[in-house]
Design a protein around this motif. Structure first.
Motif, PDB file in Angstrom:
ATOM      1  N   LEU A 187      11.985 -36.739  10.472  1.00 59.53           N
ATOM      2  CA  LEU A 187      12.666 -37.458   9.386  1.00 59.53           C
ATOM      3  C   LEU A 187      14.113 -37.738   9.755  1.00 59.53           C
ATOM      4  N   MET A 216       8.667 -44.013   3.281  1.00 54.57           N
ATOM      5  CA  MET A 216       7.936 -42.948   3.978  1.00 54.57           C
ATOM      6  C   MET A 216       6.761 -42.454   3.140  1.00 54.57           C
ATOM      7  N   ARG A 217       7.018 -42.253   1.854  1.00 57.96           N
ATOM      8  CA  ARG A 217       6.014 -41.628   1.019  1.00 57.96           C
ATOM      9  C   ARG A 217       4.835 -42.554   0.717  1.00 57.96           C
ATOM     10  N   SER A 235      13.367 -47.607  -1.004  1.00 50.76           N
ATOM     11  CA  SER A 235      14.320 -46.773  -0.277  1.00 50.76           C
ATOM     12  C   SER A 235      13.592 -46.123   0.903  1.00 50.76           C
ATOM     13  N   PHE A 236      14.357 -45.426   1.744  1.00 49.08           N
ATOM     14  CA  PHE A 236      13.750 -44.776   2.914  1.00 49.08           C
ATOM     15  C   PHE A 236      12.672 -43.786   2.488  1.00 49.08           C
ATOM     16  N   SER A 237      13.002 -42.991   1.473  1.00 46.93           N
ATOM     17  CA  SER A 237      12.033 -41.960   1.081  1.00 46.93           C
ATOM     18  C   SER A 237      10.800 -42.593   0.437  1.00 46.93           C
ATOM     19  N   GLU A 238      10.990 -43.672  -0.299  1.00 47.95           N
ATOM     20  CA  GLU A 238       9.837 -44.364  -0.888  1.00 47.95           C
ATOM     21  C   GLU A 238       8.968 -44.990   0.202  1.00 47.95           C
ATOM     22  N   ALA A 247      15.418 -41.497   9.923  1.00 47.42           N
ATOM     23  CA  ALA A 247      16.481 -41.918   9.017  1.00 47.42           C
ATOM     24  C   ALA A 247      17.684 -42.438   9.804  1.00 47.42           C
TER      25      ALA A 247
END
Lengths: 225, 216
Positions: free
Chosen positions: B40, B131-132, B126-129, B44
């Protein structure tokens, strides 16, 4: 808390470290030549060989790939003498490394051999080449060229694995690192230095093999497909 | 001298194999978590992460696991007083596993088509969205066969913990050999046990690989 490190005491033993490193490389060189040879033979057997040979080689490959190198080494060095086969540590190390590399190299070589286009083989046969010629001249060189990066990695892995051979008193690099720390009690420093040498050796070996492959081993073959 | 039957040897080895399994699980789970973190950080695009993580991977892939074990064992000893072998072994194997898994998983993330990243960006994720919901699930499917395959390497790696004195399958084999003077039988049994542990996992990994190839 202050930890004092004294690399001087370890580096002062450089002749031994050098000797160990040279021995590690020698061990690797012999094992690599024999191991890749065995691997290619087994790769041929698995791809083109008769059914019974395919089965035998399959069992060998699966057995070796699913057991640890250190157990294979101990079996050869400690186990075989009870059958009357007594080996010195160096010979046992080479045998263990060849047997180990052979199994992995067989799978790698097979992948290369099976990737040969059928048309090429048929073309070679139509030129009245013998089966041996077809394999050695037409199939093998481009097959090796295709899988050489994987073969190189495997040889590097076997070189790193040879550190275990110090456990049966084969006098390679880790053996001397152990010897040095038992004399001056600088264990952490001694193993840091040895590890750094292994890192340098692995980079050197990879570069050498990448250069050696196209130059000598499958050199006259046009690169790519 | 106590007489050991084959069953005695086998039973004692079986008891020790529990520690091999346990150490493998600790290294695999711990290594997986560290690898996920490193991956991660790298994805990122934090500053210096690219170089840092690849140097980390290079270091663990370019040096013998045995040396890493010794360094963990003697390195920890510099700080504490008495290092139990299992702690040093768990630490070294965790770091070793994490380096390999980071590299494997990075390849899997790279195997997800670039358009997926762009599509996620165009939806203002977003980055986390991203990825998820987009990259993670796809990369996970690709990652399953090589990750399962690597578990075999971890199990085999634990055999080296015997060298720093952790009593697992290989060490138990050495100790039983010293008591029975039957090295051939004992090491054959040890090898057989590793095989019984590893082979089903290898076969499972191969089957996963084949089924994924067929789907595509």
């Amino acid at each position: 808390m202050v930890v004092s490190l004294d690399f001087g005491a370890v580096l002062a033993e450089w002749p031994q470290l050098l000797r160990g490193a040279a021995f590690t490389l020698g061990l690797t060189a012999v094992s690599a030549v024999l191991g890749v040879g065995l691997g290619v033979a087994c790769g041929w057997a698995r791809a083109w060989g008769p059914a019974w040979l395919r089965a035998v080689v399959g069992v060998y490959v699966e057995l070796i790939r699913n057991t640890p190198f250190i157990v294979q080494l101990f079996f050869i060095f400690f186990g075989l003498p009870s059958l009357g086969v007594k080996l010195n540590p160096e010979i046992a190390s080479v045998i263990a490394m060849v047997v180990n590399l052979g199994a992995y190299a067989a799978e790698i070589a097979r992948a290369g051999i099976e990737g040969t286009p059928r048309g090429q083989i048929e073309a070679a046969r139509s030129l009245a080449m013998t089966e041996a010629q077809v394999f050695l001249r037409v199939v093998l060189p481009p097959a090796l060229a295709r899988v050489w990066p994987a073969m190189t990695s495997q040889i590097v892995i076997v070189m790193l694995g040879s550190a275990v051979c110090g456990q049966i008193a084969a006098q390679e690099l880790s053996y001397f690192a152990n010897l040095i720390q038992s004399r001056n009690f600088r264990a952490f420093e001694s193993f840091i230095v040895a590890t750094a040498i292994y890192l340098a050796l692995s980079i050197l070996l990879r570069q050498t093999l990448n250069w050696l492959g196209p130059k000598w081993i499958f050199g006259r073959v046009p690169q790519g497909r | 001298m106590v007489d050991f039957s084959l069953w005695d040897i086998f039973r004692n080895l079986l008891m020790a194999a529990r520690w091999t399994v346990l150490l493998s699980l600790v290294a695999f789970v711990g290594g997986g978590l560290v690898a996920l973190g490193l991956l991660l950080v790298r994805l990122a695009k934090l500053r210096g992460a690219q170089t840092g993580v690849s140097a980390y991977v290079q270091l663990f892939q370019g040096t013998p696991l045995l040396m890493q074990l010794f360094l963990a064992y003697f390195g920890l000893a510099l700080f504490g007083i008495n290092v139990p072998a299992w702690l040093a072994a768990a630490l070294a194997l965790t770091l070793y596993t994490s380096a390999f898994l980071t590299e494997i998983w990075r390849g899997c993330v790279n195997a997800v088509p670039k358009g997926q990243w762009e599509a996620a960006a165009s939806l203002a994720m977003s980055f986390s969205e991203t990825m998820r919901h987009v990259i993670g699930p796809q990369a996970l499917r690709i990652a399953l066969p090589p990750t399962v395959g690597f578990l075999v390497q971890v199990i085999k790696g634990t055999a080296l913990a015997s060298v720093i004195g952790f009593i697992e399958l290989t060490k138990a084999g050495t100790m039983i050999t010293n008591a029975t003077f039957k090295p051939f039988t004992v090491y054959a049994c040890v090898a057989l046990m590793y095989f019984l542990l590893c082979w089903p996992i290898s076969a499972w990994s191969r089957r996963l690989e084949r089924s994924f190839k067929r789907e595509r």
